[in-house]
Write an enzyme that holds these catalytic residues in place. Sequence first.
Site, PDB file in Angstrom:
ATOM      1  N   GLY A 124       0.811  -1.222   0.000  1.00  0.00           N
ATOM      2  CA  GLY A 124       0.000   0.000   0.000  1.00  0.00           C
ATOM      3  C   GLY A 124       0.834   1.257   0.000  1.00  0.00           C
ATOM      4  O   GLY A 124       1.241   1.749   1.050  1.00  0.00           O
ATOM      5  N   THR A 126       0.166   3.884  -2.810  1.00  0.00           N
ATOM      6  CA  THR A 126      -0.618   4.959  -3.410  1.00  0.00           C
ATOM      7  C   THR A 126      -1.694   5.489  -2.459  1.00  0.00           C
ATOM      8  O   THR A 126      -2.344   4.721  -1.752  1.00  0.00           O
ATOM      9  CB  THR A 126      -1.269   4.471  -4.721  1.00  0.00           C
ATOM     10  N   ALA A 130      -1.381  11.091  -3.381  1.00  0.00           N
ATOM     11  CA  ALA A 130       0.028  10.743  -3.618  1.00  0.00           C
ATOM     12  C   ALA A 130       0.099   9.525  -4.523  1.00  0.00           C
ATOM     13  O   ALA A 130       0.012   8.391  -4.055  1.00  0.00           O
ATOM     14  CB  ALA A 130       0.746  10.479  -2.299  1.00  0.00           C
ATOM     15  N   ARG A 269     -11.631 -15.504 -41.408  1.00  0.00           N
ATOM     16  CA  ARG A 269     -12.587 -14.528 -41.945  1.00  0.00           C
ATOM     17  C   ARG A 269     -12.379 -14.318 -43.451  1.00  0.00           C
ATOM     18  O   ARG A 269     -11.260 -14.049 -43.885  1.00  0.00           O
ATOM     19  CB  ARG A 269     -12.403 -13.192 -41.201  1.00  0.00           C
ATOM     20  N   GLU A 364       2.227   0.782 -11.282  1.00  0.00           N
ATOM     21  CA  GLU A 364       3.661   0.705 -10.945  1.00  0.00           C
ATOM     22  C   GLU A 364       4.484   1.743 -11.710  1.00  0.00           C
ATOM     23  O   GLU A 364       5.581   1.474 -12.187  1.00  0.00           O
ATOM     24  CB  GLU A 364       4.184  -0.717 -11.153  1.00  0.00           C
ATOM     25  N   THR A 366       3.474   5.342 -14.170  1.00  0.00           N
ATOM     26  CA  THR A 366       2.885   5.597 -15.492  1.00  0.00           C
ATOM     27  C   THR A 366       3.991   5.649 -16.563  1.00  0.00           C
ATOM     28  O   THR A 366       5.183   5.725 -16.234  1.00  0.00           O
ATOM     29  CB  THR A 366       2.155   6.959 -15.498  1.00  0.00           C
TER      30      THR A 366
HETATM   31  C1  LIG Z   1      -5.967  -1.379 -10.980  1.00  0.00           C
HETATM   32  C2  LIG Z   1      -4.900  -0.660 -10.205  1.00  0.00           C
HETATM   33  C3  LIG Z   1      -4.098  -1.370  -9.309  1.00  0.00           C
HETATM   34  C4  LIG Z   1      -3.134  -0.713  -8.529  1.00  0.00           C
HETATM   35  N1  LIG Z   1      -2.418  -1.410  -7.579  1.00  0.00           N
HETATM   36  C5  LIG Z   1      -1.629  -0.729  -6.704  1.00  0.00           C
HETATM   37  C6  LIG Z   1      -1.018  -1.391  -5.587  1.00  0.00           C
HETATM   38  O1  LIG Z   1      -1.144  -2.615  -5.407  1.00  0.00           O
HETATM   39  N2  LIG Z   1      -0.298  -0.654  -4.706  1.00  0.00           N
HETATM   40  C7  LIG Z   1      -0.136   0.689  -4.854  1.00  0.00           C
HETATM   41  O2  LIG Z   1       0.515   1.297  -4.006  1.00  0.00           O
HETATM   42  N3  LIG Z   1      -0.681   1.343  -5.909  1.00  0.00           N
HETATM   43  C8  LIG Z   1      -1.428   0.678  -6.828  1.00  0.00           C
HETATM   44  N4  LIG Z   1      -2.010   1.343  -7.886  1.00  0.00           N
HETATM   45  C9  LIG Z   1      -1.780   2.764  -8.063  1.00  0.00           C
HETATM   46  C10 LIG Z   1      -0.886   3.108  -9.262  1.00  0.00           C
HETATM   47  O3  LIG Z   1       0.431   2.726  -9.006  1.00  0.00           O
HETATM   48  C11 LIG Z   1      -1.039   4.617  -9.526  1.00  0.00           C
HETATM   49  O4  LIG Z   1      -2.323   4.793 -10.116  1.00  0.00           O
HETATM   50  C12 LIG Z   1       0.032   5.182 -10.430  1.00  0.00           C
HETATM   51  O5  LIG Z   1       1.275   5.174  -9.794  1.00  0.00           O
HETATM   52  C13 LIG Z   1      -0.263   6.625 -10.885  1.00  0.00           C
HETATM   53  O6  LIG Z   1      -0.663   7.445  -9.829  1.00  0.00           O
HETATM   54  P1  LIG Z   1      -2.023   8.313  -9.974  1.00  0.00           P
HETATM   55  O7  LIG Z   1      -3.056   7.388 -10.454  1.00  0.00           O
HETATM   56  O8  LIG Z   1      -2.259   9.039  -8.714  1.00  0.00           O
HETATM   57  O9  LIG Z   1      -1.731   9.344 -11.146  1.00  0.00           O
HETATM   58  P2  LIG Z   1      -1.087  10.813 -11.015  1.00  0.00           P
HETATM   59  O10 LIG Z   1       0.236  10.716 -10.328  1.00  0.00           O
HETATM   60  O11 LIG Z   1      -2.084  11.754 -10.479  1.00  0.00           O
HETATM   61  O12 LIG Z   1      -0.819  11.154 -12.538  1.00  0.00           O
HETATM   62  C14 LIG Z   1      -1.803  11.687 -13.410  1.00  0.00           C
HETATM   63  C15 LIG Z   1      -1.125  11.971 -14.760  1.00  0.00           C
HETATM   64  O13 LIG Z   1      -0.073  12.941 -14.573  1.00  0.00           O
HETATM   65  C16 LIG Z   1       1.154  12.398 -15.039  1.00  0.00           C
HETATM   66  N5  LIG Z   1       2.271  12.868 -14.207  1.00  0.00           N
HETATM   67  C17 LIG Z   1       2.354  12.860 -12.839  1.00  0.00           C
HETATM   68  N6  LIG Z   1       3.543  13.341 -12.443  1.00  0.00           N
HETATM   69  C18 LIG Z   1       4.234  13.648 -13.576  1.00  0.00           C
HETATM   70  C19 LIG Z   1       5.534  14.187 -13.846  1.00  0.00           C
HETATM   71  N7  LIG Z   1       6.382  14.489 -12.861  1.00  0.00           N
HETATM   72  N8  LIG Z   1       5.905  14.370 -15.125  1.00  0.00           N
HETATM   73  C20 LIG Z   1       5.045  14.067 -16.147  1.00  0.00           C
HETATM   74  N9  LIG Z   1       3.817  13.551 -15.970  1.00  0.00           N
HETATM   75  C21 LIG Z   1       3.424  13.341 -14.696  1.00  0.00           C
HETATM   76  C22 LIG Z   1       0.980  10.883 -14.931  1.00  0.00           C
HETATM   77  O14 LIG Z   1       1.893  10.211 -15.769  1.00  0.00           O
HETATM   78  C23 LIG Z   1      -0.460  10.724 -15.348  1.00  0.00           C
HETATM   79  O15 LIG Z   1      -0.560  10.740 -16.744  1.00  0.00           O
HETATM   80  C24 LIG Z   1      -2.938   0.689  -8.699  1.00  0.00           C
HETATM   81  C25 LIG Z   1      -3.716   1.390  -9.625  1.00  0.00           C
HETATM   82  C26 LIG Z   1      -4.701   0.754 -10.360  1.00  0.00           C
HETATM   83  C27 LIG Z   1      -5.549   1.555 -11.311  1.00  0.00           C
END
Ligand SMILES: Cc1cc2nc3c(=O)[nH]c(=O)nc-3n(C[C@H](O)[C@H](O)[C@H](O)COP(=O)(O)OP(=O)(O)OC[C@H]3O[C@@H](n4cnc5c(N)ncnc54)[C@H](O)[C@@H]3O)c2cc1C
Length: 380
Positions: A124, A126, A130, A269, A364, A366
């Site tokens: 955990g 995220t 954050a 097809r 893990e 983006t």
């Molecule tokens: C199905 C699923 C399973 C998951 N499992 C886990 C888990 O087991 N454990 C866990 O801890 N988390 C988990 N996550 C969370 C996942 O790791 C995060 O969603 C991911 O790290 C992105 O964070 P965010 O969604 O808050 O996006 P944000 O950080 O808000 O980003 C939004 C957008 O802004 C961009 N961005 C952000 N910062 C920058 C930068 N500095 N430069 C350029 N672009 C940027 C991002 O690339 C993205 O396009 C999971 C998520 C999902 C959807």
Amino acid sequence: MNFELTKEQLMIRDMVREFAEKEIAPYARNLDETSSFRVESFKKMGELGLLGIPFPEEYGGSGGDTISYAIAVEEIGKACGGTGLSYAAAISLGASPIYYFGTEEQKQEWLVPMAQGKALGSFGLTEPNAGSDAGGTRTKAVLEGDEYVINGEKCWITNAGYARQVIVTAVTGEREDGKKIITSIIVPTETPGVKINCNYDKMGVRASNTCEIVLENVRVPKENVLGDEKRGFSQFLSTLDGGRISIAALSVGIAQAAYEKALQYAKEREQFGTSISKFQAIQFKLADMAMEIELARNLVYKAAWLKDNKKPFGKEAAMAKLFASEMGFRVCNQAIQIHGGYGYMKEYDVERHLRDIKLMEIGEGTSEIQRLVISRLIGC
Ligand SMILES: Cc1cc2nc3c(=O)[nH]c(=O)nc-3n(C[C@H](O)[C@H](O)[C@H](O)COP(=O)(O)OP(=O)(O)OC[C@H]3O[C@@H](n4cnc5c(N)ncnc54)[C@H](O)[C@@H]3O)c2cc1C
């Protein structure tokens, strides 16, 4: 690097492929439709030793290497993307941090049951505020006597609803330079004050369990701190480096599934009096798909090989994850295109593969964050 898989790696591939075709693939569509996690699949994976592949036998594992583990993720992900995600998260996020950073007691208590397939664990990191900026963690842990008292919220945590424990990151202090000290703490999910809700309605990987965790005055013994209490931040960065290899492998598996279905469909097809696979436009799509999958698989093996050989692998893991996830999206999209209107229908599965693969560009780290990691590691 030897480009031939070893006898053991080939045996694991054949064994997992056969298992996944029989025990995972037949359930994939229904699990997606009902958004359900299949406990039975994980029990069977445990019996086969799949949940302990990369851990030594002394900790209940099978003593395999990272390439074997990546092969297993690919095969399970090919059968069902959501099950593949839960499998990869169970090992790379739930169990690996304890193997790499835990004390001997923690390994016996928490790692052994996971490696034996008798328990699942979660990671955990995220939080609602954050995500990519995981250093922005707001969850706090305060030392009171011999216990840490934890308050905070985590979101989108894979497998938490079935986990025996969650490793949570929490702020435990401040450095002299004003930066937060982040600590990783093992929290048994049965602890009073831990609330886990798994009601997200996801676009894809719906067979994986994804939960919100609320921690309200959760008390755990200070012995539950994982590794160096001041180095939780670097520990999770290193955990994610390893995890990226498995997300890349999962992307390859999902892409392979979509590609195989597209190839089969193209041969069957007929339009304009001939099989559509006779049209060069379709052949070139399939050729590109096959090439890109092979490239991505080689990147996965290279990163895994570096890890197994104790060489730096962060850059290669980020490259593998970035390339494989974006490649997977292109491949799944083309698989729908080759299926035409049928590809838009659920019964052909390729639309599920596209929904599943999208997560690989987000979880893990983006794609944007992978490019950031790679830029730093090439000296920008
Ligand atoms: C199905 C699923 C399973 C998951 N499992 C886990 C888990 O087991 N454990 C866990 O801890 N988390 C988990 N996550 C969370 C996942 O790791 C995060 O969603 C991911 O790290 C992105 O964070 P965010 O969604 O808050 O996006 P944000 O950080 O808000 O980003 C939004 C957008 O802004 C961009 N961005 C952000 N910062 C920058 C930068 N500095 N430069 C350029 N672009 C940027 C991002 O690339 C993205 O396009 C999971 C998520 C999902 C959807």
